[in-house]
Write a protein that holds these residues in place. Structure first.
Motif, mmCIF file in Angstrom:
data_model
loop_
_atom_site.group_PDB
_atom_site.id
_atom_site.type_symbol
_atom_site.label_atom_id
_atom_site.label_comp_id
_atom_site.label_asym_id
_atom_site.label_seq_id
_atom_site.Cartn_x
_atom_site.Cartn_y
_atom_site.Cartn_z
ATOM 1 N N ALA B 125 0.619 -1.732 -0.668
ATOM 2 C CA ALA B 125 0.227 -0.116 -0.347
ATOM 3 C C ALA B 125 0.407 1.503 0.399
ATOM 4 O O ALA B 125 0.477 2.210 -0.879
ATOM 5 C CB ALA B 125 -1.072 0.154 0.731
ATOM 6 N N ASN B 126 2.197 1.758 1.259
ATOM 7 C CA ASN B 126 2.562 2.354 0.853
ATOM 8 C C ASN B 126 3.594 2.745 -0.457
ATOM 9 O O ASN B 126 3.733 3.676 -0.911
ATOM 10 C CB ASN B 126 3.851 2.618 1.532
ATOM 11 N N GLU B 127 3.847 1.295 -1.431
ATOM 12 C CA GLU B 127 4.021 1.971 -2.736
ATOM 13 C C GLU B 127 3.573 2.572 -3.068
ATOM 14 O O GLU B 127 3.571 3.195 -3.895
ATOM 15 C CB GLU B 127 4.900 0.230 -2.764
ATOM 16 N N GLN B 128 2.450 2.546 -3.703
ATOM 17 C CA GLN B 128 1.606 2.353 -4.687
ATOM 18 C C GLN B 128 1.141 4.204 -4.350
ATOM 19 O O GLN B 128 1.334 4.965 -4.458
ATOM 20 C CB GLN B 128 -0.293 1.782 -4.333
ATOM 21 N N LEU B 129 0.648 5.096 -2.858
ATOM 22 C CA LEU B 129 0.668 5.616 -2.428
ATOM 23 C C LEU B 129 2.057 6.762 -2.478
ATOM 24 O O LEU B 129 1.841 8.069 -2.642
ATOM 25 C CB LEU B 129 0.597 5.978 -0.865
ATOM 26 N N ARG B 130 3.300 5.889 -2.411
ATOM 27 C CA ARG B 130 4.590 6.897 -2.702
ATOM 28 C C ARG B 130 4.286 7.432 -4.212
ATOM 29 O O ARG B 130 4.855 8.388 -4.429
ATOM 30 C CB ARG B 130 5.528 5.737 -2.953
ATOM 31 N N PHE B 131 3.477 6.143 -5.212
ATOM 32 C CA PHE B 131 4.031 6.938 -6.601
ATOM 33 C C PHE B 131 2.430 7.602 -6.975
ATOM 34 O O PHE B 131 3.377 9.113 -7.976
ATOM 35 C CB PHE B 131 2.912 5.819 -7.495
ATOM 36 N N LEU B 132 1.965 8.080 -5.819
ATOM 37 C CA LEU B 132 0.838 9.031 -6.051
ATOM 38 C C LEU B 132 1.517 10.457 -5.774
ATOM 39 O O LEU B 132 1.660 11.683 -6.010
ATOM 40 C CB LEU B 132 -0.441 8.924 -5.643
ATOM 41 N N GLU B 133 2.300 10.612 -4.075
ATOM 42 C CA GLU B 133 2.990 11.068 -3.359
ATOM 43 C C GLU B 133 4.358 11.579 -4.829
ATOM 44 O O GLU B 133 4.229 12.980 -4.467
ATOM 45 C CB GLU B 133 3.516 11.059 -2.692
ATOM 46 N N ASN B 134 4.863 11.388 -5.157
ATOM 47 C CA ASN B 134 5.594 11.318 -6.033
ATOM 48 C C ASN B 134 5.502 12.312 -7.519
ATOM 49 O O ASN B 134 6.320 13.306 -7.929
ATOM 50 C CB ASN B 134 6.429 10.019 -6.642
ATOM 51 N N GLU B 135 4.221 12.000 -7.442
ATOM 52 C CA GLU B 135 3.169 12.424 -8.884
ATOM 53 C C GLU B 135 3.185 13.778 -9.023
ATOM 54 O O GLU B 135 3.008 15.155 -9.594
ATOM 55 C CB GLU B 135 2.317 11.668 -9.179
ATOM 56 N N LEU B 136 2.764 14.115 -7.412
ATOM 57 C CA LEU B 136 2.199 14.928 -7.114
ATOM 58 C C LEU B 136 3.661 16.178 -7.105
ATOM 59 O O LEU B 136 3.343 17.667 -7.605
ATOM 60 C CB LEU B 136 1.176 15.305 -5.985
ATOM 61 N N ASN B 137 4.682 15.462 -6.573
ATOM 62 C CA ASN B 137 6.152 16.370 -6.391
ATOM 63 C C ASN B 137 6.076 16.894 -7.678
ATOM 64 O O ASN B 137 7.252 18.029 -8.123
ATOM 65 C CB ASN B 137 7.087 16.156 -5.969
ATOM 66 N N VAL B 138 6.470 16.004 -8.680
ATOM 67 C CA VAL B 138 7.180 16.305 -10.102
ATOM 68 C C VAL B 138 6.255 16.919 -10.688
ATOM 69 O O VAL B 138 6.283 18.357 -11.190
ATOM 70 C CB VAL B 138 6.374 15.105 -11.116
ATOM 71 N N LYS B 139 4.800 17.753 -10.499
ATOM 72 C CA LYS B 139 3.977 18.323 -11.107
ATOM 73 C C LYS B 139 3.632 19.562 -10.224
ATOM 74 O O LYS B 139 4.300 20.197 -10.618
ATOM 75 C CB LYS B 139 2.171 17.964 -10.505
ATOM 76 N N GLY B 140 4.298 19.346 -8.397
ATOM 77 C CA GLY B 140 4.157 21.107 -8.112
ATOM 78 C C GLY B 140 3.320 21.770 -7.982
ATOM 79 O O GLY B 140 3.114 22.346 -8.138
ATOM 80 N N THR B 141 1.909 21.088 -8.601
ATOM 81 C CA THR B 141 0.868 21.769 -8.257
ATOM 82 C C THR B 141 -0.424 21.398 -7.223
ATOM 83 O O THR B 141 0.000 20.780 -6.298
ATOM 84 C CB THR B 141 -0.480 21.700 -9.849
ATOM 85 N N VAL B 142 -1.410 22.385 -6.961
ATOM 86 C CA VAL B 142 -2.226 21.417 -5.807
ATOM 87 C C VAL B 142 -2.960 20.830 -6.403
ATOM 88 O O VAL B 142 -3.082 19.486 -5.294
ATOM 89 C CB VAL B 142 -2.974 22.950 -5.898
ATOM 90 N N PHE B 143 -3.340 20.437 -6.985
ATOM 91 C CA PHE B 143 -3.759 19.047 -7.761
ATOM 92 C C PHE B 143 -3.382 18.589 -8.674
ATOM 93 O O PHE B 143 -2.166 18.631 -9.660
ATOM 94 C CB PHE B 143 -5.378 19.660 -8.071
ATOM 95 N N PHE B 144 -4.180 17.517 -9.026
ATOM 96 C CA PHE B 144 -3.178 16.329 -9.558
ATOM 97 C C PHE B 144 -3.527 16.625 -11.435
ATOM 98 O O PHE B 144 -2.657 16.807 -12.262
ATOM 99 C CB PHE B 144 -4.219 14.490 -10.020
ATOM 100 N N GLY B 145 -4.753 17.500 -11.478
ATOM 101 C CA GLY B 145 -5.563 18.273 -12.539
ATOM 102 C C GLY B 145 -4.621 19.799 -13.088
ATOM 103 O O GLY B 145 -5.074 20.014 -13.660
ATOM 104 N N GLY B 146 -3.830 20.034 -11.994
ATOM 105 C CA GLY B 146 -2.879 21.393 -12.231
ATOM 106 C C GLY B 146 -3.977 22.499 -11.246
ATOM 107 O O GLY B 146 -3.554 21.926 -10.082
ATOM 108 N N ASP B 147 -3.718 23.342 -11.512
ATOM 109 C CA ASP B 147 -4.998 24.320 -10.530
ATOM 110 C C ASP B 147 -6.412 24.020 -10.547
ATOM 111 O O ASP B 147 -6.607 24.333 -9.426
ATOM 112 C CB ASP B 147 -4.456 25.628 -11.330
#
Lengths: 217, 217
Positions: B125-147
């Motif tokens: 479960a942690n591994e999967q959540l880590r992928f989402l955490e990284n994605e938010l870090n890479v995007k650097g936006t508030v939402f997965f969709g950006g603003d």
């Protein structure tokens, strides 16, 4: 600038074959990069770090994973010879059936065969095939896409081609003409479409894959 | 003729809630038809004969099932306040993440909690959540969709709202601020968006659902 299109995969994969069919249908030129699953390339791991699976399509440097996502992308970028209906409801229905084949039907078929014909697993597989048989009956068309193949037909490539080899290797027959006449007829028509025929691996290769899987080679 | 839009569901379902959020974002008026899963209506069985599950959206008499298929349909029909990017590659990425959350991440979270914190399930479960955490870090936006929120944010509603209640009911904490600061912050921002807030069930209802599930009520 010409499009640079690379498909990472291996020939025996029905998921990779889906992408090949869509590209052949649309006349998209691409390079096929053969992956060895027991020694995955650094490119594959970089392009698909979550699943580390094929198919991966790389279009002008942008990687896309997951066969259904790739098929939608291909249809979004190359609009000629559409594989999704134009209207929103038609699109939704095609997506529903493609998802059904992926999530529910194909796993049930593999479970029935993998279980060597365990009664409940076979009943479950038959139930799923019945839904597809009924859908063809209701539509009254040659393909799930109507007169032409669409996302649903492409998603069902496994049923049209791989399943027969899995049945032969395992000795478990699921897709019989007496139970599923429409689906059998659909499969025959489908694998004889030129774009499909040109994308399929040699049957012997698939048969040998399943024989190994079932410990018969 | 005005559109007739009906949503069949029940309030505690995160999949039904996804559809509500998309409709609220776009200002679509709809009737909510409450289904009782222990006594499914004839309508539900007729509209979704394969899965017999909610959500089902019925638009001018046409039924659509499966939450991700419904979300795409809604975006195809009601174009204002898009929940998918305009460009093909952005669309593919959003579809990839939405599928990841559905196929891989949410089941891993429920498995970790259902197993009462079994070590390997928690690591998964942690591994999967880590992928989402990284994605938010890479995007650097508030939402997965950006603003603004998009298909990915909506798909992750379970993580933003249901997961906390499941953690509380089970005593297993997965989404911690020290491990997943971006994801925790995203969840706070997300559930405070008006269209989301207006769509969520009362937290007590969800908590009580999970307490029953874990035999603690």
């Amino acid at each position: 600038m010409a499009d640079e299109v690379k498909l990472y995969g291996f020939e025996e994969s029905p998921f990779v074959c889906r992408v090949k069919i869509a590209m052949n249908l649309k006349g998209i030129k691409y390079d096929f990069v053969v992956e060895n699953l027991s020694n995955k390339s650094a490119d594959l791991i970089r392009y698909n770090p979550i699943y580390k699976k094929v198919p991966v399509l790389v279009h002008n440097g942008n990687p896309i994973s997951e066969s259904l996502v790739i098929l939608e992308y291909i249809d979004d970028v190359w609009r000629e010879v559409p594989i999704l209906p134009h209207d929103a409801y038609g699109k939704a229905q095609a997506r529903f059936w493609a998802k059904f084949i992926y999530d529910k039907c194909s796993p049930a078929l593999m479970k029935a065969i993998g279980s060597r014909g365990q009664k409940q697993a076979v009943a479950e597989a038959n139930e799923q095939l019945r839904f597809l048989e009924n859908e063809l009956n209701v539509k009254g068309t040659v393909f799930f896409g109507g007169d032409n193949i669409n996302l649903v037909d492409i998603s069902a490539t496994f049923i049209a081609f791989w399943l027969g080899a899995a049945e032969e290797a395992s000795g478990i027959k699921l897709l019989t003409e007496d139970k599923f006449p429409k689906l059998v007829e659909w499969g025959d028509n489908y694998i004889n479409c030129q774009a499909v025929k040109d994308s399929l691996p040699p049957r012997e290769l698939v048969l040998s894959f399943f024989k190994k899987l079932f410990g018969k080679a």
